[in-house]
Scaffold this motif. Sequence first.
Motif, short mmCIF file in Angstrom:
data_model
loop_
_atom_site.label_atom_id
_atom_site.label_comp_id
_atom_site.label_asym_id
_atom_site.label_seq_id
_atom_site.Cartn_x
_atom_site.Cartn_y
_atom_site.Cartn_z
N PHE A 1 3.55 -1.93 -18.86
CA PHE A 1 4.16 -0.90 -18.03
C PHE A 1 3.14 -0.10 -17.24
CE2 PHE A 1 6.56 3.17 -17.44
CZ PHE A 1 7.67 2.65 -16.79
N PHE A 2 2.01 0.22 -17.85
CA PHE A 2 1.01 1.07 -17.22
C PHE A 2 -0.20 0.31 -16.68
CE2 PHE A 2 2.89 3.92 -20.56
CZ PHE A 2 3.56 4.75 -19.69
N GLY A 3 -0.38 -0.93 -17.09
CA GLY A 3 -1.57 -1.68 -16.70
C GLY A 3 -1.40 -2.36 -15.35
N GLY A 4 -2.27 -3.35 -15.11
CA GLY A 4 -2.22 -4.11 -13.86
C GLY A 4 -3.00 -3.46 -12.74
N ASP A 5 -3.41 -4.26 -11.74
CA ASP A 5 -4.09 -3.77 -10.54
C ASP A 5 -5.32 -2.94 -10.89
OD1 ASP A 5 -2.07 -4.94 -9.05
OD2 ASP A 5 -0.88 -3.12 -9.00
N ASP A 6 -6.29 -3.58 -11.50
CA ASP A 6 -7.49 -2.87 -11.92
C ASP A 6 -8.15 -2.18 -10.73
OD1 ASP A 6 -9.35 -2.46 -14.25
OD2 ASP A 6 -10.77 -3.29 -12.81
N ARG B 1 -7.85 -0.43 -15.24
CA ARG B 1 -8.17 0.96 -14.95
C ARG B 1 -7.48 1.43 -13.68
NH1 ARG B 1 -14.67 1.77 -16.24
NH2 ARG B 1 -14.55 1.21 -18.46
N PRO B 2 -6.75 2.56 -13.74
CA PRO B 2 -6.08 3.08 -12.54
C PRO B 2 -6.99 4.03 -11.77
CG PRO B 2 -5.39 4.34 -14.42
CD PRO B 2 -6.38 3.33 -14.94
N TYR B 3 -8.24 3.72 -11.63
CA TYR B 3 -9.20 4.58 -10.93
C TYR B 3 -10.39 3.74 -10.50
CZ TYR B 3 -11.03 4.61 -15.74
OH TYR B 3 -11.47 4.24 -16.99
N ASP B 4 -11.07 4.21 -9.46
CA ASP B 4 -12.30 3.56 -9.04
C ASP B 4 -13.53 4.26 -9.63
OD1 ASP B 4 -11.97 5.88 -7.61
OD2 ASP B 4 -12.59 5.04 -5.68
N ARG B 5 -13.32 5.44 -10.21
CA ARG B 5 -14.31 6.20 -10.96
C ARG B 5 -13.54 7.25 -11.74
NH1 ARG B 5 -17.48 10.25 -6.91
NH2 ARG B 5 -17.75 11.43 -8.85
N SER C 1 -6.86 0.17 -8.90
CA SER C 1 -5.90 0.76 -7.96
C SER C 1 -5.33 2.05 -8.56
CB SER C 1 -4.76 -0.22 -7.70
OG SER C 1 -3.69 0.43 -7.02
N TRP C 2 -5.26 3.09 -7.72
CA TRP C 2 -4.70 4.35 -8.23
C TRP C 2 -3.61 4.90 -7.33
CZ3 TRP C 2 -6.64 8.70 -5.31
CH2 TRP C 2 -7.74 8.41 -4.50
N ALA C 3 -2.96 4.00 -6.58
CA ALA C 3 -1.79 4.42 -5.80
C ALA C 3 -0.61 4.65 -6.74
CB ALA C 3 -1.45 3.35 -4.77
N PRO C 4 0.07 5.80 -6.66
CA PRO C 4 1.18 6.09 -7.58
C PRO C 4 2.33 5.12 -7.41
CG PRO C 4 0.46 8.07 -6.44
CD PRO C 4 -0.20 6.92 -5.76
N ARG C 5 2.97 4.80 -8.53
CA ARG C 5 4.16 3.96 -8.53
C ARG C 5 5.24 4.69 -9.32
NH1 ARG C 5 1.17 -1.49 -10.60
NH2 ARG C 5 1.14 -0.15 -12.47
N GLY C 6 6.43 4.78 -8.76
CA GLY C 6 7.50 5.52 -9.41
C GLY C 6 8.29 4.66 -10.38
N ALA D 1 0.85 -1.21 0.00
CA ALA D 1 0.00 0.00 0.00
C ALA D 1 0.87 1.24 0.00
CB ALA D 1 -0.92 -0.01 1.22
N TRP D 2 0.42 2.23 -0.73
CA TRP D 2 1.19 3.48 -0.85
C TRP D 2 0.89 4.38 0.33
CZ3 TRP D 2 -0.17 8.71 -2.55
CH2 TRP D 2 0.95 9.47 -2.87
N THR D 3 1.92 4.83 1.01
CA THR D 3 1.73 5.72 2.16
C THR D 3 2.28 7.10 1.89
OG1 THR D 3 3.80 4.96 3.13
CG2 THR D 3 1.79 3.82 3.80
N GLY D 4 2.62 7.36 0.64
CA GLY D 4 3.16 8.68 0.29
C GLY D 4 4.61 8.58 -0.10
N PRO D 5 5.10 9.52 -0.88
CA PRO D 5 6.50 9.51 -1.31
C PRO D 5 7.45 9.66 -0.14
CG PRO D 5 5.15 11.05 -2.58
CD PRO D 5 4.35 10.63 -1.40
N GLN D 6 8.69 9.26 -0.37
CA GLN D 6 9.70 9.35 0.67
C GLN D 6 10.05 10.81 0.95
OE1 GLN D 6 10.97 6.75 2.47
NE2 GLN D 6 9.30 5.67 1.46
#
Length: 665
Positions: free
Chosen positions: A479-484, A292-296, A486-491, A27-32
């Motif tokens: 590269f951009f897909g996966g985790d339908d 989809r990287p969004y829930d709506r 989910s919209w937590a940013p990934r670097g 789970a994403w808790t925010g950038p470092q």
Amino acid sequence: MTRRLPAAALALLLASAAPSAFAHSQAWTGPQAPAAPTPQNTPLALPRALPPIPAPTAEAYPGVIRYEVDATDVEKKIIRVRQTIPVQPGHLVLLYPKFLPGNHAATGPIQLIAGLDIQGGGARLDWLRDTIDPYAFHLDVPSGVSEITVDFQWLTQPDNSTWRVVMTPEMVNLQWEKALLYPAGYRSTGITFAPSIRLPQGWKYGVALETESHVDGLATFRPTDLYSLIDSPLFGGAHFQRIAIDPRRGSGEGAVHLNIVADAAKDLAPTPQQLQWFENLVGQTDLLFGARPYDRYDFLVAATARLGGIGLEHHRSSENSVPADFFTDWGKDLGAAGLLPHEFVHAWNGKRQRPADELTANHNIPTQNTLLWVYEGQTEYWGDVLTARAGLASKEDVLGIIAENAAFYDNQPGRAWRPLQDVNNHNLLGYRTTNPYASWMRGTGDYYRESALIWLDADTLIRESTGGKKSLDDFARGFFGGDDGSWAPRGYRFEDVVAALNAVHPHDWATFLRTRLDASGPDARAPLDGLARGGYRLVYTDSLTAAEKRVRDGWQRDFQYSLGFTLSSSNKLTGVRWGGRAFEADIGPGWELVAVNDTAASAEKLREAVSAAKGTDAPIRLLLKNGDRYRTVAFDYHDGLRYPRLERIQGTPDRLGDILAPRRR
């Protein structure tokens, strides 16, 4: 900001050293947080020494900030804000957001904030602006005070001369980050806001936030963290329509919607065919990315001649301004038709999947731009492709866009001294600054449009090398897909991009990319190899088809590839190309065309003169005026009008046609 732009050997610096968050599953808790705090004030410059501005930590801010916006004063264009902030006694620093998402630079308009008044314990509390960082406000919270109120106004502007218009008598575009303060020392994901907004009576709105209540013009939203609040702008207006355009979810939970505000009710008139094209857009992105990287998702669309222009991406929404007659006079502005696909792609590229050097802990930590050629460049590429695949524009239309871009960069002299990578890195110095010789200086558009040509080059290389079995579509899905949902940013880093390309088709992608990004010098050339591999060549013509005229807004005044300038509607010579014919004739900014061959000047007269001189020895005589000075310049030019076009190379595969064709399930 990611506004779609019309046409007209540095290493990756810190990005290569940043820890990769690519493909992390936790789970994403925010950038470092950064290793060191932001610069502090110099004590000698102040009546008392101030503590440093605290760096953000992983600790959550205690309590919930109540945040109330009054956007009813549309005549004076004033937005009033009250924040109620839980506090503890001691020193407190409040920050105004400086580095705004999608802007890639320090663009927070703090110059428009006025009337700051802070109260606590029934008394006014003194505050002091930091002298090194003017986006920071210091104050001391007295003992016994558990909450403070912060009141101020955002003085939005009456015209677009300096800042864009965000309020009109018919609509408002509320970007929360332009009108809030937040406590320093915390990540944006660790600060909770409870937002509300009061709109003029009867107005409706679109926003990606969850509405808890909407009574008598007051809309209250479910509490959310600062990161999500800033990522969820609002379009509200007297004339509003919300329409589902989701082929997968219909109008139910998590669907994709168009939220349209307009200057007049008559402009809220999308046709069934137009809505089908937008529904196709959603379906084609599903097929391209696979998840989809969004829930709506909410497209916020302003059909307006009064609100300032915008195109800005967010995780679960986007801000898009189009001409007032966008729906009622469809096809007149292809740039507007391509805006929504571009911003939609950013939900995948730029929001969920994001350069590691743009994942900052809060909105006052500097961003970096070393990978904008992916963030913006590949988004520009997919935006054009999806515009065609959805039917929002024809294949011929998009080929015209590509031809225009290819010609612009094939004739751009600035590459002689400045590589594309530097244009990415330079963006922090000044967001979209203008200059009199854009062809020499280079600018923001390059990491959109030149980078898009690099991605066309890559796509056609993969297709050619694999016999059409693989393409950049496979890179996009991987590269951009996966985790339908989910919209937590990934670097991601440069190395991650290279690895993902190699997973699709093994090649020396690092050299492929760096050669194109770092090229400069007299022999450096635009990245146009994708045209020939795509089955086309760049040529020039002296006449345009109806589709090409539609693509090239202002073609009537375009003399870039003949005389080396563009003629404005007031007959001013603009866009004088460095090293072009006008430049070599000592013509620079400020000159006005008065006469063409002894006849009163107009764009039509100049086109006629250039055409008449083709194949002859007769010069083209221009009478020019600059202030109280006049000059007559004779151009010894006889090749006629020149407009770029893509011409099919007979006997070769039409890979560009394959790229632009819609995908089938």
